[in-house]
Design a protein around this motif. Structure first.
Motif, PDB file in Angstrom:
ATOM      1  N   LYS A 174      14.480   1.029  -3.663  1.00 40.32           N
ATOM      2  CA  LYS A 174      14.398  -0.101  -4.594  1.00 40.32           C
ATOM      3  C   LYS A 174      13.525  -1.213  -4.021  1.00 40.32           C
ATOM      4  CE  LYS A 174      17.312  -3.673  -6.720  1.00 40.32           C
ATOM      5  NZ  LYS A 174      18.706  -4.177  -6.882  1.00 40.32           N
ATOM      6  N   SER A 175      13.700  -1.499  -2.742  1.00 32.66           N
ATOM      7  CA  SER A 175      12.922  -2.556  -2.091  1.00 32.66           C
ATOM      8  C   SER A 175      11.433  -2.236  -2.104  1.00 32.66           C
ATOM      9  CB  SER A 175      13.406  -2.735  -0.651  1.00 32.66           C
ATOM     10  OG  SER A 175      12.664  -3.740   0.012  1.00 32.66           O
ATOM     11  N   TYR A 176      11.098  -0.956  -1.867  1.00 32.24           N
ATOM     12  CA  TYR A 176       9.687  -0.559  -1.893  1.00 32.24           C
ATOM     13  C   TYR A 176       9.078  -0.814  -3.271  1.00 32.24           C
ATOM     14  CZ  TYR A 176       5.555   2.383  -2.240  1.00 32.24           C
ATOM     15  OH  TYR A 176       4.280   2.824  -2.493  1.00 32.24           O
ATOM     16  N   VAL A 177       9.782  -0.406  -4.301  1.00 32.59           N
ATOM     17  CA  VAL A 177       9.286  -0.585  -5.666  1.00 32.59           C
ATOM     18  C   VAL A 177       9.123  -2.069  -5.982  1.00 32.59           C
ATOM     19  CG1 VAL A 177       9.893  -0.328  -8.101  1.00 32.59           C
ATOM     20  CG2 VAL A 177      10.171   1.603  -6.542  1.00 32.59           C
ATOM     21  N   THR A 236       9.332   7.405  -6.056  1.00 35.53           N
ATOM     22  CA  THR A 236      10.359   6.575  -5.445  1.00 35.53           C
ATOM     23  C   THR A 236      11.424   6.177  -6.458  1.00 35.53           C
ATOM     24  OG1 THR A 236       8.713   5.708  -3.882  1.00 35.53           O
ATOM     25  CG2 THR A 236      10.780   4.500  -4.070  1.00 35.53           C
ATOM     26  N   GLY A 237      10.996   5.908  -7.694  1.00 34.63           N
ATOM     27  CA  GLY A 237      11.955   5.549  -8.735  1.00 34.63           C
ATOM     28  C   GLY A 237      12.930   6.673  -9.024  1.00 34.63           C
ATOM     29  N   LEU A 238      12.432   7.878  -9.144  1.00 31.94           N
ATOM     30  CA  LEU A 238      13.285   9.041  -9.389  1.00 31.94           C
ATOM     31  C   LEU A 238      14.187   9.307  -8.189  1.00 31.94           C
ATOM     32  CD1 LEU A 238      10.859  11.584 -11.084  1.00 31.94           C
ATOM     33  CD2 LEU A 238      12.625  10.197 -12.142  1.00 31.94           C
ATOM     34  N   ALA A 239      13.620   9.166  -6.996  1.00 31.65           N
ATOM     35  CA  ALA A 239      14.391   9.413  -5.777  1.00 31.65           C
ATOM     36  C   ALA A 239      15.526   8.396  -5.628  1.00 31.65           C
ATOM     37  CB  ALA A 239      13.480   9.358  -4.558  1.00 31.65           C
ATOM     38  N   ALA A 240      15.278   7.149  -6.030  1.00 35.13           N
ATOM     39  CA  ALA A 240      16.306   6.113  -5.922  1.00 35.13           C
ATOM     40  C   ALA A 240      17.549   6.503  -6.714  1.00 35.13           C
ATOM     41  CB  ALA A 240      15.759   4.773  -6.419  1.00 35.13           C
ATOM     42  N   VAL A 241      17.342   7.063  -7.901  1.00 30.47           N
ATOM     43  CA  VAL A 241      18.470   7.500  -8.731  1.00 30.47           C
ATOM     44  C   VAL A 241      19.206   8.650  -8.046  1.00 30.47           C
ATOM     45  CG1 VAL A 241      19.171   8.427 -10.965  1.00 30.47           C
ATOM     46  CG2 VAL A 241      17.318   6.745 -10.842  1.00 30.47           C
ATOM     47  N   ALA A 242      18.440   9.598  -7.505  1.00 29.46           N
ATOM     48  CA  ALA A 242      19.053  10.746  -6.823  1.00 29.46           C
ATOM     49  C   ALA A 242      19.857  10.292  -5.609  1.00 29.46           C
ATOM     50  CB  ALA A 242      17.973  11.740  -6.405  1.00 29.46           C
ATOM     51  N   ILE A 289      15.221   0.163  -9.965  1.00 30.49           N
ATOM     52  CA  ILE A 289      15.992  -1.069  -9.877  1.00 30.49           C
ATOM     53  C   ILE A 289      17.414  -0.855 -10.390  1.00 30.49           C
ATOM     54  CG2 ILE A 289      16.089  -3.494 -10.509  1.00 30.49           C
ATOM     55  CD1 ILE A 289      13.631  -2.658  -8.814  1.00 30.49           C
ATOM     56  N   SER A 290      17.533  -0.192 -11.526  1.00 32.04           N
ATOM     57  CA  SER A 290      18.856   0.000 -12.140  1.00 32.04           C
ATOM     58  C   SER A 290      19.638   1.141 -11.507  1.00 32.04           C
ATOM     59  CB  SER A 290      18.704   0.294 -13.637  1.00 32.04           C
ATOM     60  OG  SER A 290      18.134   1.584 -13.844  1.00 32.04           O
ATOM     61  N   GLN A 291      18.911   2.167 -11.038  1.00 27.26           N
ATOM     62  CA  GLN A 291      19.497   3.380 -10.455  1.00 27.26           C
ATOM     63  C   GLN A 291      20.472   4.059 -11.420  1.00 27.26           C
ATOM     64  OE1 GLN A 291      20.824   2.529  -6.402  1.00 27.26           O
ATOM     65  NE2 GLN A 291      18.893   1.495  -5.954  1.00 27.26           N
ATOM     66  N   GLY A 326       4.468  -6.426 -14.261  1.00 28.11           N
ATOM     67  CA  GLY A 326       4.250  -4.990 -14.193  1.00 28.11           C
ATOM     68  C   GLY A 326       4.294  -4.504 -12.750  1.00 28.11           C
ATOM     69  N   TYR A 327       4.429  -3.193 -12.580  1.00 25.80           N
ATOM     70  CA  TYR A 327       4.500  -2.598 -11.247  1.00 25.80           C
ATOM     71  C   TYR A 327       3.284  -1.704 -11.017  1.00 25.80           C
ATOM     72  CZ  TYR A 327       9.429  -4.026 -11.227  1.00 25.80           C
ATOM     73  OH  TYR A 327      10.600  -4.753 -11.282  1.00 25.80           O
ATOM     74  N   ALA A 328       2.768  -1.752  -9.796  1.00 26.57           N
ATOM     75  CA  ALA A 328       1.638  -0.896  -9.427  1.00 26.57           C
ATOM     76  C   ALA A 328       2.133   0.494  -9.066  1.00 26.57           C
ATOM     77  CB  ALA A 328       0.882  -1.499  -8.248  1.00 26.57           C
ATOM     78  N   PHE A 329       1.253   1.456  -9.117  1.00 26.21           N
ATOM     79  CA  PHE A 329       1.599   2.836  -8.771  1.00 26.21           C
ATOM     80  C   PHE A 329       1.874   3.008  -7.279  1.00 26.21           C
ATOM     81  CE2 PHE A 329       0.042   6.957  -7.204  1.00 26.21           C
ATOM     82  CZ  PHE A 329       1.057   7.751  -7.697  1.00 26.21           C
ATOM     83  N   ASP A 330       1.031   2.389  -6.444  1.00 26.40           N
ATOM     84  CA  ASP A 330       1.221   2.496  -4.995  1.00 26.40           C
ATOM     85  C   ASP A 330       0.561   1.316  -4.309  1.00 26.40           C
ATOM     86  OD1 ASP A 330      -1.482   3.050  -5.164  1.00 26.40           O
ATOM     87  OD2 ASP A 330      -1.315   5.141  -4.502  1.00 26.40           O
ATOM     88  N   ASP A 331       0.637   1.293  -2.984  1.00 25.07           N
ATOM     89  CA  ASP A 331       0.087   0.179  -2.208  1.00 25.07           C
ATOM     90  C   ASP A 331      -1.420   0.024  -2.436  1.00 25.07           C
ATOM     91  OD1 ASP A 331       2.459  -0.635  -0.257  1.00 25.07           O
ATOM     92  OD2 ASP A 331       2.398   1.546  -0.311  1.00 25.07           O
TER      93      ASP A 331
END
Length: 420
Positions: free
Chosen positions: A275-278, A255-261, A329-331, A294-299
């Protein structure tokens, strides 16, 4: 995610960064709720606890994970904070760049690691002429950047994309390299991760390819097809799934990589949802102090950590998910990320909320298990992928000697089906 072995693109670091002017600066005010700044605080703390780098453990021993450390530095650069820890880590990478790109063996040179080192060094404002020369020395007549290694060639699309970004950023665009990358686009619009075999789109490889094609310019039609593929993998909650992921759900890294794309393609609504999902997977005051921010990998892993309460500790998955979360977050694309910003990131202020007592302190060491993940190049390497419960984002990975076999990481992607 579960664990699998998979070769990925490795990366390298170079040259020391001065920390002048960072001492004596007051830390910013504490935040009352989890924010990107408190995420940077978590990552900064893990770098410091690990001796200015992050590590991976295997066979009872711990090895520096240079690629993951680079990911952490680029993540902090992207959000422009935590720069004191980032610069110390950059200095560490600089001192160990040869181990990262060659495995410490004369005559060896890993394409993915070299490409990643180039992007990293550019972001830090370090000299890059030698790295550019090393990378070009790995380019074949058809434009592919290929490993020089007795262990075989483990180069892949993610390393190819980084090479395109790095050379473009260096003012030396490479048409042949772009053309070779374009040949990796499948009928479904996605880009495959490997250069051989059937062509099946891979979410992470496609997101990085979008960054490369956007940097090169002039490929709007191919980018539109790629974005269409990624969009098809985005769920209603904004999370993006990687095909083949064992848990079947979205993860922070992809999701992080996709947000930038999405952002590069002008898909602002989809980027905002990603971004909201992350952000929904960031640990707050209900978590032990060492895990906050910190951020978790998934739900699934987020719920598992919360269920542990005060017994929850930092795992490899949070270390690999957080750098990609900061990208979401930064995109900011790799073409634009630059070091700078505040020296210290604020900690999460939980003074008004009851806090569980941590059962152990973090060592900043990743565990090579079902939760270990990192993209790698070079000999057979432990890598990660989004379906293992680990990082599946752009983890570049590190290089370490493991049982006589070089472990070249490529933090570009999380293929140890667990999360990098």
């Amino acid at each position: 995610m579960t664990t699998t072995l998979r070769a990925r693109a490795g990366l390298t670091g170079a040259i020391a960064l001065a920390c002048a002017g960072l001492t004596g600066i007051a830390a910013p005010a504490h935040a009352a709720t989890p924010t990107v700044d408190t995420g940077a605080h978590f990552l900064s703390g893990e770098l410091t606890a690990g001796g200015d780098h992050l590590s991976i453990s295997a066979g009872g021993s711990s090895y520096p994970d240079y690629g993951l450390t680079i990911d952490a530095v680029l993540g902090l650069d992207a959000v422009q904070t935590g720069q004191s820890a980032a610069q110390r880590a950059a200095t560490y990478i600089t001192k160990n760049s040869a181990a990262y790109t060659t495995g410490g063996t004369e005559g060896e040179q890993y394409a993915g690691a070299t490409a990643k080192l180039l992007v990293f060094s550019q972001a830090q404002g370090l000299p890059t002429s030698k790295i550019v020369a090393d990378l070009k020395g790995l380019e074949t007549d058809n434009g592919q950047f290929k490993d020089k290694s007795t262990y075989g060639d483990y180069s892949n699309t993610m390393g190819q994309s980084l090479a395109v970004v790095g050379l473009t950023r260096a003012g030396q665009p490479d048409t042949k390299a772009v053309d070779f990358l374009l040949k990796q686009q499948c009928d479904d619009g996605g880009f495959r991760i490997t250069f051989t075999g059937s062509c099946t789109g891979d979410t992470d490889a496609t997101s990085l390819a979008v960054q490369a094609l956007s940097a090169a310019g002039g490929h709007d039609a191919q980018i539109d097809k790629a974005i269409g593929f990624i969009s098809g993998k985005q769920e209603a909650n904004g999370g993006v799934v990687e095909p083949g992921a064992e848990n079947g759900g979205p993860n922070t890294n992809s999701t992080g990589l996709a947000a930038v794309a999405f952002s590069l393609a002008g898909k602002t609504t989809q980027a905002a949802k990603a971004k909201s999902y992350v952000e929904s997977l960031q640990f707050g005051c209900s978590a032990p102090a060492e895990l906050r921010g910190g951020y978790a990998f998934d739900d699934k892993t987020f719920a598992e950590q919360r269920a542990k309460g005060s017994k929850a500790t930092v795992t490899d998955q949070e270390l690999r998910a957080t750098p990609q979360a900061l990208l979401a977050i930064s995109q900011q694309p790799y073409l634009k990320i630059t070091a700078g910003g505040s020296a210290a990131a604020p900690a999460l202020d939980c003074s008004a909320a009851p806090a569980p007592t941590p059962t152990s302190s973090s060592t900043g060491t990743a565990t090579a298990s079902a939760t270990a993940s990192s993209t790698t190049t070079g000999p057979a390497v432990i890598t990660d992928g989004p379906s293992d419960g680990g990082n599946n984002g752009l983890l570049f990975g590190g290089v370490a000697a493991l049982g006589g076999v070089a472990l070249a990481g490529a933090g570009l992607r999380r293929r140890l089906r667990s999360n990098d």
